[in-house]
Design an enzyme around this catalytic site. Sequence first.
Site, PDB file in Angstrom:
ATOM      1  N   ARG A  15       0.864  -1.187   0.000  1.00 17.84           N
ATOM      2  CA  ARG A  15       0.000   0.000   0.000  1.00 17.84           C
ATOM      3  C   ARG A  15       0.899   1.235   0.000  1.00 17.84           C
ATOM      4  NH1 ARG A  15      -4.719  -1.723   4.404  1.00 17.84           N
ATOM      5  NH2 ARG A  15      -5.145  -3.735   3.434  1.00 17.84           N
ATOM      6  N   ASP A  42      -6.643  -9.937   0.223  1.00 17.92           N
ATOM      7  CA  ASP A  42      -6.035  -9.539   1.501  1.00 17.92           C
ATOM      8  C   ASP A  42      -6.075 -10.616   2.589  1.00 17.92           C
ATOM      9  OD1 ASP A  42      -4.734  -8.113   3.377  1.00 17.92           O
ATOM     10  OD2 ASP A  42      -6.291  -6.584   3.673  1.00 17.92           O
ATOM     11  N   HIS A  45      -4.257 -10.734   7.400  1.00 17.50           N
ATOM     12  CA  HIS A  45      -4.951 -10.381   8.639  1.00 17.50           C
ATOM     13  C   HIS A  45      -4.756 -11.493   9.643  1.00 17.50           C
ATOM     14  CE1 HIS A  45      -7.357  -6.805   7.714  1.00 17.50           C
ATOM     15  NE2 HIS A  45      -7.529  -7.283   6.501  1.00 17.50           N
ATOM     16  N   TYR A  89     -14.589 -12.621  12.003  1.00 17.86           N
ATOM     17  CA  TYR A  89     -14.543 -11.569  10.979  1.00 17.86           C
ATOM     18  C   TYR A  89     -13.579 -11.905   9.838  1.00 17.86           C
ATOM     19  CZ  TYR A  89     -13.704  -6.702   9.376  1.00 17.86           C
ATOM     20  OH  TYR A  89     -13.553  -5.551   8.650  1.00 17.86           O
ATOM     21  N   TYR A  90     -12.349 -12.290  10.183  1.00 19.98           N
ATOM     22  CA  TYR A  90     -11.352 -12.509   9.131  1.00 19.98           C
ATOM     23  C   TYR A  90     -11.191 -13.990   8.789  1.00 19.98           C
ATOM     24  CZ  TYR A  90      -9.909  -7.625   9.792  1.00 19.98           C
ATOM     25  OH  TYR A  90      -9.879  -6.249   9.858  1.00 19.98           O
ATOM     26  N   ARG A 162     -13.194   7.988   6.620  1.00 18.46           N
ATOM     27  CA  ARG A 162     -13.568   7.250   7.833  1.00 18.46           C
ATOM     28  C   ARG A 162     -12.314   7.087   8.649  1.00 18.46           C
ATOM     29  NH1 ARG A 162     -13.149   1.264   7.026  1.00 18.46           N
ATOM     30  NH2 ARG A 162     -12.104   0.989   5.023  1.00 18.46           N
ATOM     31  N   TYR A 164     -10.300   5.049  11.766  1.00 14.38           N
ATOM     32  CA  TYR A 164     -10.160   3.954  12.738  1.00 14.38           C
ATOM     33  C   TYR A 164      -9.716   4.588  14.055  1.00 14.38           C
ATOM     34  CZ  TYR A 164     -10.149   0.793   8.723  1.00 14.38           C
ATOM     35  OH  TYR A 164     -10.483   0.107   7.596  1.00 14.38           O
ATOM     36  N   ASP A 193     -14.406   3.878  13.434  1.00 10.96           N
ATOM     37  CA  ASP A 193     -14.403   2.414  13.411  1.00 10.96           C
ATOM     38  C   ASP A 193     -13.537   1.898  14.559  1.00 10.96           C
ATOM     39  OD1 ASP A 193     -14.296  -0.281  12.859  1.00 10.96           O
ATOM     40  OD2 ASP A 193     -13.896  -0.032  10.720  1.00 10.96           O
ATOM     41  N   GLU A 219     -18.776   2.302  13.962  1.00 11.38           N
ATOM     42  CA  GLU A 219     -18.649   0.907  13.521  1.00 11.38           C
ATOM     43  C   GLU A 219     -17.920   0.044  14.553  1.00 11.38           C
ATOM     44  OE1 GLU A 219     -18.565  -0.049   9.392  1.00 11.38           O
ATOM     45  OE2 GLU A 219     -16.556  -0.889   9.639  1.00 11.38           O
ATOM     46  N   HIS A 244     -19.897  -5.236  10.625  1.00 11.06           N
ATOM     47  CA  HIS A 244     -19.655  -6.117   9.486  1.00 11.06           C
ATOM     48  C   HIS A 244     -20.472  -7.396   9.645  1.00 11.06           C
ATOM     49  CE1 HIS A 244     -16.036  -3.947   8.041  1.00 11.06           C
ATOM     50  NE2 HIS A 244     -15.944  -3.592   9.310  1.00 11.06           N
ATOM     51  N   THR A 294     -15.158  -3.222   3.087  1.00 15.19           N
ATOM     52  CA  THR A 294     -13.987  -3.571   2.277  1.00 15.19           C
ATOM     53  C   THR A 294     -12.946  -4.279   3.147  1.00 15.19           C
ATOM     54  OG1 THR A 294     -12.257  -2.665   0.846  1.00 15.19           O
ATOM     55  CG2 THR A 294     -12.821  -1.365   2.738  1.00 15.19           C
ATOM     56  N   THR A 295     -12.117  -5.083   2.490  1.00 17.99           N
ATOM     57  CA  THR A 295     -10.881  -5.504   3.137  1.00 17.99           C
ATOM     58  C   THR A 295      -9.695  -4.811   2.481  1.00 17.99           C
ATOM     59  OG1 THR A 295      -9.607  -7.391   3.891  1.00 17.99           O
ATOM     60  CG2 THR A 295     -10.411  -7.524   1.653  1.00 17.99           C
ATOM     61  N   ARG A 383      -2.815  -1.941  10.347  1.00 20.44           N
ATOM     62  CA  ARG A 383      -2.558  -1.806   8.912  1.00 20.44           C
ATOM     63  C   ARG A 383      -1.426  -0.825   8.648  1.00 20.44           C
ATOM     64  NH1 ARG A 383      -3.938  -5.987   8.362  1.00 20.44           N
ATOM     65  NH2 ARG A 383      -4.660  -6.018   6.228  1.00 20.44           N
TER      66      ARG A 383
HETATM   67  O1  LIG Z   1     -13.885  -1.497   8.015  1.00 17.86           O
HETATM   68  C1  LIG Z   1     -12.977  -2.265   8.309  1.00 17.86           C
HETATM   69  O2  LIG Z   1     -13.020  -2.841   9.379  1.00 17.86           O
HETATM   70  C2  LIG Z   1     -11.836  -2.481   7.427  1.00 17.86           C
HETATM   71  O3  LIG Z   1     -11.692  -1.792   6.433  1.00 17.86           O
HETATM   72  C3  LIG Z   1     -10.874  -3.530   7.842  1.00 17.86           C
HETATM   73  C4  LIG Z   1      -9.456  -3.231   7.491  1.00 17.86           C
HETATM   74  O4  LIG Z   1      -8.599  -3.902   8.362  1.00 17.86           O
HETATM   75  C5  LIG Z   1      -9.150  -3.647   6.101  1.00 17.86           C
HETATM   76  O5  LIG Z   1      -9.482  -4.980   5.972  1.00 17.86           O
HETATM   77  C6  LIG Z   1      -7.692  -3.430   5.759  1.00 17.86           C
HETATM   78  O6  LIG Z   1      -7.048  -4.394   5.370  1.00 17.86           O
HETATM   79  O7  LIG Z   1      -7.200  -2.288   5.836  1.00 17.86           O
HETATM   80 MG   LIG Z   2     -14.837  -1.861   9.983  1.00 19.29          MG
HETATM   81 MG   LIG Z   3      -8.045  -6.123   4.749  1.00 23.60          MG
END
Ligand SMILES: O=C(O)C(=O)C[C@@H](O)[C@H](O)C(=O)O
Ligand SMILES: [Mg+2]
Ligand SMILES: [Mg+2]
Length: 389
Positions: A15, A42, A45, A89-90, A162, A164, A193, A219, A244, A294-295, A383
């Site tokens: 990224r 992705d 995680h 979740y993951y 948004r 985090y 979030d 979130e 989610h 999204t991931t 991240r």
């Molecule tokens: O809303 C969320 O929660 C994400 O976007 C999760 C993030 O961890 C995303 O998956 C990422 O890889 O940045």
């Molecule tokens: Mg989220």
């Molecule tokens: Mg991700």
Amino acid sequence: MKISDVRLTVVGIPRHTGFVSKHAIVELFTDEGITGIGEMSDFSHLPQFSLDVNDLTAVLKTILLGKNPFDISLINKQLLSNFPEMMFYYEKGNFIRNGVDAALHDVCGKAWNTSVADFIGGRIKDKIKVCYPIFRHRFMEEVQENLAVVRTRFAQGFDTFRLYVGKNLDADEAFLDAVRQEFGSKVTIKSLDFSHLLDWKEAWRATKRLSQYDFELIESPAIQNDFDGLRHFRLKVDHPVSEHVWSFRQQYEMIRHDSVDIFNISPIFIGGLTAARKVAAAAEVAGKGCLLGTTQELSIGTAAMAHLGASLSNLNFTSDPTGPELYVSDVVKNPVNYENGYLLVPGRETPGLGMELDWESIEKYRVPDLSWGNISVHRLQDRTAQTKA
Ligand SMILES: O=C(O)C(=O)C[C@@H](O)[C@H](O)C(=O)O
Ligand SMILES: [Mg+2]
Ligand SMILES: [Mg+2]
């Protein structure tokens, strides 16, 4: 038509922040010469175990070879029994099912010379409002770096962000304050979030502190699968609460407990377009809102979400898929486009997902497997490529 072969190709794409995400590109070959592509996006995680890609390819072949790609329901049923929901979740099984399901839709669209949006219900929208993510502050010095991200992305047309939050509230507050001072009403903060890092009471205390700033929704303000906690939180705050969706059971419990206002739906976390359409329908029936999560997918995964979003009748909050803008490169010749803060849905005239693989780029970023190397939990949670703990 029959599926004649399956290929998975793993890429590790950095990224702009330096963090590298590994994705598996899926190709489904057919006896009629049509190839469908999908993306298992992705894998980088927690939990920190990795799949053996050769073994996974062999398993997928046992499920898929000889099948008619139009038998999407049947194939999904078999995928689900091999890669079941885990209420997490993951959960990587969901990522696997998602990549295959997207490729099936791509084959079918191409076979009928129809775009995926048209194949799954037609178009209500041709563009989807999205927001750009600001990753979690851990240190005060990250505030200026993140403000610079807002400046750059705002200049590109993203006016909604948004954030985090929850690890360093002083920094969260300093960032929100600085954005308000510099941009005023020109920039919208869509959400805070908490990413399940805090329990609902801690998240509530943090929310009270940050509520002096404007934002639209909150979130994941409880630990995973705490349906009562989410509900307690939701009843205490004025803002809508989103979570989610990572399993049908979890969504059922959230509906039953009236835990949320909005379901954050991503094919990757629920295991495909087919499953995502079901949870969007359940949300509609339960009178809840929806947004696309999204991931941080590449363009194939993002195109799949654009087609999904175009066809949903209850996509009523700003969505999250901006992955292709976050990565330094992509795996297709024609990445998805963003315009004035909207994700554009690939046109009706392009069959399937509308994506074409770029093998030069794939070769450049190809990695042998999904192995982890040396990476810390804080980098996975936040991240970041920063090694400072
Ligand atoms: O809303 C969320 O929660 C994400 O976007 C999760 C993030 O961890 C995303 O998956 C990422 O890889 O940045
Ligand atoms: Mg989220
Ligand atoms: Mg991700």
